[in-house]
Write a protein that holds these residues in place. Structure first.
Motif, mmCIF file in Angstrom:
data_model
loop_
_atom_site.group_PDB
_atom_site.id
_atom_site.type_symbol
_atom_site.label_atom_id
_atom_site.label_comp_id
_atom_site.label_asym_id
_atom_site.label_seq_id
_atom_site.Cartn_x
_atom_site.Cartn_y
_atom_site.Cartn_z
ATOM 1 N N LEU A 1 -11.324 6.352 3.237
ATOM 2 C CA LEU A 1 -9.898 6.194 3.011
ATOM 3 C C LEU A 1 -9.561 6.438 1.547
ATOM 4 O O LEU A 1 -8.567 7.100 1.228
ATOM 5 N N ASN A 2 -10.393 5.933 0.654
ATOM 6 C CA ASN A 2 -10.189 6.137 -0.773
ATOM 7 C C ASN A 2 -10.264 7.624 -1.119
ATOM 8 O O ASN A 2 -9.436 8.128 -1.882
ATOM 9 N N HIS B 1 -9.652 10.087 0.887
ATOM 10 C CA HIS B 1 -8.479 10.714 1.505
ATOM 11 C C HIS B 1 -7.236 10.509 0.635
ATOM 12 O O HIS B 1 -6.449 11.438 0.423
ATOM 13 N N ILE B 2 -7.082 9.305 0.095
ATOM 14 C CA ILE B 2 -5.933 9.007 -0.773
ATOM 15 C C ILE B 2 -6.032 9.814 -2.060
ATOM 16 O O ILE B 2 -5.026 10.349 -2.542
ATOM 17 N N LYS B 3 -7.206 9.928 -2.625
ATOM 18 C CA LYS B 3 -7.388 10.712 -3.849
ATOM 19 C C LYS B 3 -7.050 12.176 -3.617
ATOM 20 O O LYS B 3 -6.440 12.830 -4.461
ATOM 21 N N LYS C 1 -4.930 13.353 -1.402
ATOM 22 C CA LYS C 1 -3.469 13.453 -1.275
ATOM 23 C C LYS C 1 -2.813 13.410 -2.646
ATOM 24 O O LYS C 1 -1.897 14.178 -2.932
ATOM 25 N N GLN C 2 -3.268 12.486 -3.497
ATOM 26 C CA GLN C 2 -2.692 12.377 -4.835
ATOM 27 C C GLN C 2 -2.960 13.625 -5.647
ATOM 28 O O GLN C 2 -2.105 14.104 -6.377
#
Length: 62
Positions: free
Chosen positions: A47-48, A50-52, A54-55
């Motif tokens: 998840l981390n 994936h968030i990185k 996206k950012q």
């Protein structure tokens, strides 16, 4: 064979069996807990990542 020796051996063997059962039970509980925690950490790291991603995608200029 004397009856006291036979009863001593029977008690000794059953004691070892009972102790082995409880030790195995605790080790299995630890194994399951460790396995669940590893799965949770793996999911959080995915998840981390994936968030990185996206950012990173949002911050890149077009």
């Amino acid at each position: 064979m004397n009856i006291t020796i036979a009863s001593y051996l029977a008690g000794f063997i059953s004691g070892i069996s009972i102790a082995g059962y409880f030790i195995g039970k605790e080790l299995y509980r630890f194994y399951v807990k460790d396995k669940v925690q590893k799965k949770q950490l793996h999911r959080l790291s995915q998840l981390n990542d994936h968030i990185k991603e996206k950012q990173k995608f949002q911050l890149e200029p077009n």
